[in-house]
Write an enzyme that holds these catalytic residues in place. Structure first.
Site, PDB file in Angstrom:
ATOM      1  N   HIS A   4       0.800  -1.232   0.000  1.00 21.05           N
ATOM      2  CA  HIS A   4       0.000   0.000   0.000  1.00 21.05           C
ATOM      3  C   HIS A   4       0.832   1.280   0.000  1.00 21.05           C
ATOM      4  O   HIS A   4       0.289   2.378   0.152  1.00 21.05           O
ATOM      5  CB  HIS A   4      -0.941   0.019   1.208  1.00 21.05           C
ATOM      6  CG  HIS A   4      -1.887  -1.150   1.217  1.00 21.05           C
ATOM      7  ND1 HIS A   4      -1.563  -2.345   1.826  1.00 21.05           N
ATOM      8  CD2 HIS A   4      -3.117  -1.314   0.662  1.00 21.05           C
ATOM      9  CE1 HIS A   4      -2.569  -3.194   1.669  1.00 21.05           C
ATOM     10  NE2 HIS A   4      -3.517  -2.598   0.969  1.00 21.05           N
ATOM     11  N   GLY A  20      -3.830  10.953  10.902  1.00 17.45           N
ATOM     12  CA  GLY A  20      -4.864  10.158  10.235  1.00 17.45           C
ATOM     13  C   GLY A  20      -5.169  10.683   8.845  1.00 17.45           C
ATOM     14  O   GLY A  20      -5.317   9.923   7.885  1.00 17.45           O
ATOM     15  N   ARG A  24      -3.557  16.383   6.066  1.00 19.90           N
ATOM     16  CA  ARG A  24      -2.812  16.902   7.225  1.00 19.90           C
ATOM     17  C   ARG A  24      -1.334  16.538   7.058  1.00 19.90           C
ATOM     18  O   ARG A  24      -0.449  17.316   7.403  1.00 19.90           O
ATOM     19  CB  ARG A  24      -3.380  16.312   8.509  1.00 19.90           C
ATOM     20  CG  ARG A  24      -2.763  16.848   9.774  1.00 19.90           C
ATOM     21  CD  ARG A  24      -3.262  18.222  10.132  1.00 19.90           C
ATOM     22  NE  ARG A  24      -4.678  18.210  10.432  1.00 19.90           N
ATOM     23  CZ  ARG A  24      -5.404  19.304  10.614  1.00 19.90           C
ATOM     24  NH1 ARG A  24      -4.837  20.498  10.513  1.00 19.90           N
ATOM     25  NH2 ARG A  24      -6.676  19.225  10.895  1.00 19.90           N
ATOM     26  N   ARG A  43      -3.811   5.173  -3.161  1.00 17.80           N
ATOM     27  CA  ARG A  43      -5.120   5.365  -2.508  1.00 17.80           C
ATOM     28  C   ARG A  43      -5.272   6.744  -1.883  1.00 17.80           C
ATOM     29  O   ARG A  43      -6.054   6.934  -0.947  1.00 17.80           O
ATOM     30  CB  ARG A  43      -5.373   4.298  -1.439  1.00 17.80           C
ATOM     31  CG  ARG A  43      -5.633   2.926  -2.021  1.00 17.80           C
ATOM     32  CD  ARG A  43      -5.867   1.905  -0.941  1.00 17.80           C
ATOM     33  NE  ARG A  43      -6.085   0.591  -1.550  1.00 17.80           N
ATOM     34  CZ  ARG A  43      -7.257  -0.052  -1.541  1.00 17.80           C
ATOM     35  NH1 ARG A  43      -8.286   0.459  -0.920  1.00 17.80           N
ATOM     36  NH2 ARG A  43      -7.362  -1.224  -2.108  1.00 17.80           N
ATOM     37  N   ARG A  87       2.141   9.335  16.352  1.00 20.53           N
ATOM     38  CA  ARG A  87       0.818   9.700  15.823  1.00 20.53           C
ATOM     39  C   ARG A  87       0.504  11.122  16.263  1.00 20.53           C
ATOM     40  O   ARG A  87       0.686  11.481  17.437  1.00 20.53           O
ATOM     41  CB  ARG A  87      -0.242   8.726  16.348  1.00 20.53           C
ATOM     42  CG  ARG A  87      -1.657   9.209  16.191  1.00 20.53           C
ATOM     43  CD  ARG A  87      -2.704   8.134  16.386  1.00 20.53           C
ATOM     44  NE  ARG A  87      -3.991   8.692  16.784  1.00 20.53           N
ATOM     45  CZ  ARG A  87      -4.808   9.389  15.995  1.00 20.53           C
ATOM     46  NH1 ARG A  87      -4.471   9.616  14.735  1.00 20.53           N
ATOM     47  NH2 ARG A  87      -5.945   9.866  16.451  1.00 20.53           N
ATOM     48  N   VAL A  88       0.065  11.938  15.322  1.00 17.89           N
ATOM     49  CA  VAL A  88      -0.373  13.301  15.637  1.00 17.89           C
ATOM     50  C   VAL A  88      -1.824  13.396  15.154  1.00 17.89           C
ATOM     51  O   VAL A  88      -2.081  13.509  13.961  1.00 17.89           O
ATOM     52  CB  VAL A  88       0.538  14.365  14.988  1.00 17.89           C
ATOM     53  CG1 VAL A  88       1.812  14.542  15.795  1.00 17.89           C
ATOM     54  CG2 VAL A  88       0.906  14.019  13.550  1.00 17.89           C
ATOM     55  N   GLY A  89      -2.752  13.297  16.096  1.00 21.42           N
ATOM     56  CA  GLY A  89      -4.144  13.173  15.708  1.00 21.42           C
ATOM     57  C   GLY A  89      -5.056  14.102  16.471  1.00 21.42           C
ATOM     58  O   GLY A  89      -4.605  15.030  17.146  1.00 21.42           O
ATOM     59  N   SER A  90      -6.348  13.818  16.324  1.00 22.16           N
ATOM     60  CA  SER A  90      -7.337  14.566  17.100  1.00 22.16           C
ATOM     61  C   SER A  90      -8.109  13.557  17.942  1.00 22.16           C
ATOM     62  O   SER A  90      -8.107  12.359  17.663  1.00 22.16           O
ATOM     63  CB  SER A  90      -8.280  15.323  16.172  1.00 22.16           C
ATOM     64  OG  SER A  90      -8.984  14.404  15.365  1.00 22.16           O
ATOM     65  N   GLU A 181     -10.391   8.374  20.605  1.00 26.38           N
ATOM     66  CA  GLU A 181      -9.987   8.476  19.195  1.00 26.38           C
ATOM     67  C   GLU A 181     -10.066   7.073  18.627  1.00 26.38           C
ATOM     68  O   GLU A 181     -10.798   6.261  19.176  1.00 26.38           O
ATOM     69  CB  GLU A 181      -8.607   9.151  19.053  1.00 26.38           C
ATOM     70  CG  GLU A 181      -7.526   8.655  19.969  1.00 26.38           C
ATOM     71  CD  GLU A 181      -6.877   7.399  19.510  1.00 26.38           C
ATOM     72  OE1 GLU A 181      -7.285   6.314  19.976  1.00 26.38           O
ATOM     73  OE2 GLU A 181      -5.930   7.454  18.709  1.00 26.38           O
ATOM     74  N   MET A 182      -9.355   6.764  17.545  1.00 31.67           N
ATOM     75  CA  MET A 182      -9.622   5.481  16.897  1.00 31.67           C
ATOM     76  C   MET A 182      -8.379   4.690  16.475  1.00 31.67           C
ATOM     77  O   MET A 182      -8.515   3.736  15.697  1.00 31.67           O
ATOM     78  CB  MET A 182     -10.538   5.716  15.670  1.00 31.67           C
ATOM     79  CG  MET A 182     -11.854   6.386  16.040  1.00 31.67           C
ATOM     80  SD  MET A 182     -12.983   6.626  14.650  1.00 31.67           S
ATOM     81  CE  MET A 182     -13.464   4.941  14.343  1.00 31.67           C
ATOM     82  N   SER A 205     -10.298  17.977  19.586  1.00 26.90           N
ATOM     83  CA  SER A 205     -11.005  18.693  18.520  1.00 26.90           C
ATOM     84  C   SER A 205     -12.483  18.851  18.824  1.00 26.90           C
ATOM     85  O   SER A 205     -13.159  19.696  18.245  1.00 26.90           O
ATOM     86  CB  SER A 205     -10.845  17.945  17.197  1.00 26.90           C
ATOM     87  OG  SER A 205     -11.378  16.639  17.321  1.00 26.90           O
ATOM     88  N   ASP A 206     -13.004  18.001  19.717  1.00 28.36           N
ATOM     89  CA  ASP A 206     -14.416  18.103  20.082  1.00 28.36           C
ATOM     90  C   ASP A 206     -14.591  17.598  21.512  1.00 28.36           C
ATOM     91  O   ASP A 206     -13.782  16.798  21.996  1.00 28.36           O
ATOM     92  CB  ASP A 206     -15.304  17.325  19.106  1.00 28.36           C
ATOM     93  CG  ASP A 206     -14.856  15.886  18.906  1.00 28.36           C
ATOM     94  OD1 ASP A 206     -13.744  15.680  18.394  1.00 28.36           O
ATOM     95  OD2 ASP A 206     -15.600  14.988  19.298  1.00 28.36           O
ATOM     96  N   ARG A 219      -8.094  24.469  14.794  1.00 30.65           N
ATOM     97  CA  ARG A 219      -7.443  23.149  14.717  1.00 30.65           C
ATOM     98  C   ARG A 219      -6.049  23.290  14.129  1.00 30.65           C
ATOM     99  O   ARG A 219      -5.106  22.692  14.601  1.00 30.65           O
ATOM    100  CB  ARG A 219      -8.285  22.183  13.872  1.00 30.65           C
ATOM    101  CG  ARG A 219      -9.405  21.550  14.664  1.00 30.65           C
ATOM    102  CD  ARG A 219      -9.883  20.269  14.002  1.00 30.65           C
ATOM    103  NE  ARG A 219     -10.605  20.525  12.773  1.00 30.65           N
ATOM    104  CZ  ARG A 219     -11.886  20.860  12.717  1.00 30.65           C
ATOM    105  NH1 ARG A 219     -12.589  20.969  13.799  1.00 30.65           N
ATOM    106  NH2 ARG A 219     -12.464  21.078  11.557  1.00 30.65           N
TER     107      ARG A 219
END
Ligand code: HPA
Length: 236
Positions: A4, A20, A24, A43, A87-90, A181-182, A205-206, A219
């Protein structure tokens, strides 16, 4: 070239920032890295390599959720020898102890995903952050404090953004979980498997208690603070 990721060996740096959102990743590469070059857009999951303060650094989108993230994390560590993944996420805040725009450095992550149960034949493995990276991220945030508060604590990595188990929030918060988060739980497990270093840093973020949400502009601003902490920690 892995299944991938369309990069040649050597095009991916041993130090990886792992948001993610692939756009970004592009923003991070354009904003923070020098001489950034796109190494894959298979992808639409963009990956770039450039330099930050003299260190070769890559940034790669992971997609949302543990199944997508795990495809990229596996290939980055197995085929490209990535040693350090941040990882840099929300995330969504689960408690009023955490405010909108705050930064959470995840020392561990629980999950409702079957990924770890399958891997460990039903045993509840406890995925944790790399201590050296965690310590370096805390040091970076203390040396150059961001505008928002920084928390160290556990996250909950949910398989469902639109949860059908809202009643889980109370016991999770009761046991110290700060946000949802996920991806983090699966990332920590895979890094442990490959003997590599991983850390997850998320901007709130929320807010699931107050219902507040950040604007796109906010953000971007707080994400910038988080990226600086991540780059400092990953390269230290
Ligand atoms: N739930 C799950 N993942 C998230 C959230 C959320 O509220 N916010 C950002 N990532």
């Amino acid at each position: 070239m892995s299944t991938h990721i369309a990069a040649e060996p050597g095009q991916v740096a041993p130090i990886m920032l792992f948001p993610g959102d692939p756009l970004r990743a592009k923003w991070i590469a354009e904003t923070f890295l020098e001489d950034a070059e796109l190494y894959s857009q298979t992808r639409g999951m963009l990956g770039f390599t450039g330099t930050w303060e003299g260190h070769r650094v890559s940034v790669q989108g992971s997609g949302m959720g543990q199944p997508s993230m795990a495809i990229y994390a596996n290939e980055l560590m197995e085929s490209y020898g990535v040693e350090t993944i941040v990882r840099v996420g929300s995330c969504g805040a689960l408690t009023e102890r955490v405010a909108l725009r705050d930064i959470i450095i995840a020392n561990g992550a629980s999950t409702d995903s079957a990924i770890n149960r399958v891997r460990f034949h039903g045993l509840d493995y406890a995925p944790v952050a790399d201590f050296g990276l965690l310590r370096a991220a805390v040091a970076a945030s203390e040396a150059e404090p961001p505008a928002s508060a920084v928390h160290v604590g556990p996250l909950f990595s949910s398989d469902q953004f639109y949860t059908t188990r809202a009643e889980l929030t109370e016991p999770l918060v009761r046991h110290g979980v700060l946000g949802v988060e996920m991806e983090t739980s699966g990332l920590y497990t895979l890094a442990a498997y490959y003997g590599r270093r991983a850390l997850s840093i998320c901007t709130v973020s929320d807010h699931l208690v107050t219902g507040a949400e950040t604007t796109a502009h906010e953000r971007e601003q707080t994400f910038g603070d988080m990226i600086r902490i991540a780059l400092r920690a990953a390269t230290s």
